[in-house]
Design an enzyme around this catalytic site. Structure first.
Site, mmCIF file in Angstrom:
data_model
loop_
_atom_site.group_PDB
_atom_site.id
_atom_site.type_symbol
_atom_site.label_atom_id
_atom_site.label_comp_id
_atom_site.label_asym_id
_atom_site.label_seq_id
_atom_site.Cartn_x
_atom_site.Cartn_y
_atom_site.Cartn_z
ATOM 1 N N HIS A 216 99.926 -17.698 72.412
ATOM 2 C CA HIS A 216 99.004 -17.590 73.164
ATOM 3 C C HIS A 216 97.710 -16.597 72.566
ATOM 4 C CE1 HIS A 216 101.060 -13.756 74.300
ATOM 5 N NE2 HIS A 216 100.036 -13.205 74.832
HETATM 6 C C1 UD1 Z 1 96.130 -11.394 78.233
HETATM 7 C C2 UD1 Z 1 96.046 -10.196 77.544
HETATM 8 C C3 UD1 Z 1 96.997 -10.225 76.365
HETATM 9 C C4 UD1 Z 1 98.445 -10.464 76.914
HETATM 10 C C5 UD1 Z 1 98.455 -11.761 77.765
HETATM 11 C C6 UD1 Z 1 99.891 -12.133 78.334
HETATM 12 C C7 UD1 Z 1 93.952 -9.164 77.663
HETATM 13 C C8 UD1 Z 1 92.691 -9.117 76.794
HETATM 14 N N1 UD1 Z 1 94.698 -10.162 77.132
HETATM 15 O O1 UD1 Z 1 95.842 -12.567 77.471
HETATM 16 O O2 UD1 Z 1 97.133 -8.924 75.862
HETATM 17 O O3 UD1 Z 1 99.512 -10.645 75.706
HETATM 18 O O4 UD1 Z 1 97.546 -11.734 78.707
HETATM 19 O O5 UD1 Z 1 100.033 -13.407 78.710
HETATM 20 O O6 UD1 Z 1 94.004 -8.600 78.508
HETATM 21 N N2 UD1 Z 1 94.632 -18.775 82.702
HETATM 22 C C9 UD1 Z 1 94.817 -19.574 83.600
HETATM 23 N N3 UD1 Z 1 95.438 -19.421 84.495
HETATM 24 C C10 UD1 Z 1 96.011 -17.987 84.456
HETATM 25 C C11 UD1 Z 1 95.441 -16.878 83.759
HETATM 26 C C12 UD1 Z 1 94.717 -17.282 82.402
HETATM 27 O O7 UD1 Z 1 94.493 -20.805 83.385
HETATM 28 O O8 UD1 Z 1 96.558 -17.788 85.582
HETATM 29 C C13 UD1 Z 1 93.553 -19.145 81.545
HETATM 30 C C14 UD1 Z 1 92.121 -19.129 81.679
HETATM 31 O O9 UD1 Z 1 91.467 -20.155 80.803
HETATM 32 C C15 UD1 Z 1 91.777 -17.863 80.762
HETATM 33 C C16 UD1 Z 1 92.857 -17.674 79.821
HETATM 34 O O10 UD1 Z 1 93.838 -18.491 80.270
HETATM 35 O O11 UD1 Z 1 90.463 -17.754 80.435
HETATM 36 C C17 UD1 Z 1 93.052 -16.482 79.070
HETATM 37 O O12 UD1 Z 1 93.597 -15.724 80.074
HETATM 38 P P1 UD1 Z 1 93.248 -13.913 79.845
HETATM 39 O O13 UD1 Z 1 93.959 -13.182 80.886
HETATM 40 O O14 UD1 Z 1 91.854 -13.655 79.705
HETATM 41 O O15 UD1 Z 1 93.932 -13.776 78.524
HETATM 42 P P2 UD1 Z 1 95.298 -14.018 78.162
HETATM 43 O O16 UD1 Z 1 95.215 -14.743 76.889
HETATM 44 O O17 UD1 Z 1 96.279 -14.647 78.916
HETATM 45 N N1 UDP Z 2 107.355 -15.069 79.548
HETATM 46 C C1 UDP Z 2 107.670 -15.962 80.479
HETATM 47 N N2 UDP Z 2 107.497 -17.226 80.381
HETATM 48 C C2 UDP Z 2 106.829 -17.755 79.193
HETATM 49 C C3 UDP Z 2 106.410 -17.023 78.306
HETATM 50 C C4 UDP Z 2 106.912 -15.655 78.364
HETATM 51 O O1 UDP Z 2 108.382 -15.506 81.526
HETATM 52 O O2 UDP Z 2 106.808 -18.985 79.267
HETATM 53 C C5 UDP Z 2 107.642 -13.499 79.479
HETATM 54 C C6 UDP Z 2 108.770 -13.150 78.428
HETATM 55 O O3 UDP Z 2 109.811 -13.384 78.860
HETATM 56 C C7 UDP Z 2 108.106 -11.772 78.293
HETATM 57 C C8 UDP Z 2 106.910 -11.826 78.907
HETATM 58 O O4 UDP Z 2 106.673 -12.915 79.526
HETATM 59 O O5 UDP Z 2 108.760 -10.760 79.419
HETATM 60 C C9 UDP Z 2 105.760 -11.724 77.303
HETATM 61 O O6 UDP Z 2 104.443 -12.010 77.954
HETATM 62 P P1 UDP Z 2 103.181 -12.743 77.142
HETATM 63 O O7 UDP Z 2 104.007 -13.555 75.942
HETATM 64 O O8 UDP Z 2 102.562 -13.701 78.004
HETATM 65 O O9 UDP Z 2 102.442 -11.560 76.554
HETATM 66 P P2 UDP Z 2 102.786 -10.343 75.607
HETATM 67 O O10 UDP Z 2 103.839 -9.798 75.693
HETATM 68 O O11 UDP Z 2 102.464 -10.845 74.287
HETATM 69 O O12 UDP Z 2 101.736 -9.323 75.876
#
Ligand code: UD1
Ligand code: UDP
Length: 387
Positions: A216
């Protein structure tokens, strides 16, 4: 003592479960839970409250997705209002997302103590938005809860003192090695997941006969070459193993960011190959019970996630790290993870190396009671503020 727990992204909701359990065991502390709404899909948010028994958020800002400035700015404005209208003794923040940054800025400006869980993590890669978020949050924190010795060293190297510092305005700053709340959760939920999750049966998976992959990070999803390299490597490994009697599946619970980018970034022939090869199980983001069952039973985990790297280590599954570096360097030092970046050759070579050797998983992330230690320290700090 009343703390405001600020969460917003999937991993923060999961981490908050450990602290909520510890808070609920005491009568000298209570928490107000604020969800910024950074993640909002049911399988990125609600599912974790349900499965992990986290109390419903008292406040949901519904900020949603957006550019960094817009998303963080909206959060700061709304968190400030909450802090001004409620009698909050301290703010608990997790990790390094935009929700973390917003909480730190809003609380710091109002002189509300900031308790940062997962302090001191560094990738030394300023191209990552998370690196900026965590540096700012650490600077604004009152107590920095560092999960590992590496995190402690990073903070020492940046001039943080491990002895309590007293400032002229009466405030303090303290760095405490706490252990990792994600390790607490993995221990606590492992048996429950084994009992409740039917993910292996649902997808027809057998123990150690599949790769779990999660991707991601923008550095991978928003870069056609990187994303193609990763998927080509996964497809080649799957096809190579398919020719052996036992076969190998690739399970990919897709983050919404990745689902959106895949059709734009992958060449049509590669997309078709993945669709047709019969080895890929591409699915929605998994719930927590399902993902930890997948981590536990996978032959290898391939991920650019911080949390998934750690959990695979807790469940003794080797991990190929799809990033140029990691904050969790002890996993690599222990030989349980290999950094392969989004490099085709390095991914294949890391897979072969990890499959072909005995891997050890020493206990590096605390004693499984990090959340209880953290809550104890927060209450101690709160009682000193009263005096
Ligand atoms: C965010 C965090 C990242 C973390 C990740 C965990 C920041 C800068 N990044 O990244 O550190 O590792 O969360 O998963 O805070 N979207 C949906 N539905 C949702 C959420 C997101 O469709 O419920 C889509 C949207 O198109 C959005 C994109 O995902 O623009 C990215 O979401 P965003 O929360 O901005 O960043 P993450 O990549 O999720
Ligand atoms: N996770 C989850 N479902 C998924 C992928 C990850 O529940 O499909 C959980 C995972 O077990 C961990 C957390 O989400 O506890 C990690 O989050 P993510 O990979 O979104 O972000 P990061 O840790 O890189 O910030």
């Amino acid at each position: 003592m009343k703390i405001l727990t600020i969460i917003g992204a999937r991993p923060q909701i999961i981490k908050a479960a450990a602290l909520s359990r510890a808070v609920s065991k005491r009568d000298d502390i209570c928490e107000v839970i604020l969800h910024t709404g950074q993640h909002y899909d049911t399988n990125m948010s609600d599912v974790f409250f349900r499965e992990l028994g986290i109390p419903e958020p008292d406040i949901n800002l519904h900020v949603g997705s957006g550019n960094h400035g817009e998303q963080t700015g909206k959060m700061i404005m709304e968190i400030e209002k909450v802090l001004l209208s409620r009698d909050i003794d301290g703010v608990v923040l997790y990790g390094d997302t935009n929700s973390t940054l917003a909480g730190a800025v809003a609380a710091g400006k109002l002189h509300v103590p900031v308790y940062h869980i997962e302090a001191g993590l560094r990738s030394f890669n300023m191209a990552m938005p998370e690196e900026l978020n965590r540096i700012v949050c650490d600077q604004l924190s009152t107590i920095l809860f560092a999960p590992t010795e590496t995190a402690m060293n990073n903070l020492r190297n940046e001039g943080f003192m491990t002895e309590k510092r007293h400032f002229a305005d009466g405030s303090v700053q303290q760095v405490i090695k706490s252990g990792d709340v994600m390790y607490d959760n993995s221990l606590y939920f492992a048996d429950m997941a084994a009992e409740k999750s039917d993910v292996l049966r649902r997808f027809g998976l057998e123990d150690k006969r599949f790769i779990l992959a999660t991707i991601h990070r923008p550095a991978n999803t928003d870069n056609a070459e990187n994303l193609s390299n990763i998927f080509r490597a996964l497809a080649d490994i799957a096809e190579r193993e398919q020719s052996k009697a036992e076969g190998l599946k690739v399970v990919l619970p897709l983050h919404p960011r990745t689902r959106k980018m895949l059709p734009q970034q992958l060449p049509a022939e590669l997309l078709k190959r993945i669709e047709n090869c019969g080895s890929f199980i591409v699915t929605e983001p998994a719930g927590f019970f399902d993902i930890i069952e997948l981590e536990r039973h996978a032959r290898i985990v391939m991920t650019d996630s911080g949390g998934v790297q750690k959990e695979s280590f807790f469940f003794e599954t080797p991990c190929v790290i799809l990033r140029p570096e990691t904050e969790w360097v002890e996993i690599v030092a222990a030989g349980a993870g290999i950094i392969a970046d989004a490099d085709y050759e390095r991914i294949l070579s890391a897979y072969d190396k990890l499959c072909g050797k005995v891997v050890h998983f020493p206990q590096l992330f605390g004693d499984g009671h990090a959340a209880e230690h953290i809550v104890g320290e927060i209450v101690r700090h709160g009682s000193q503020m009263d005096r």
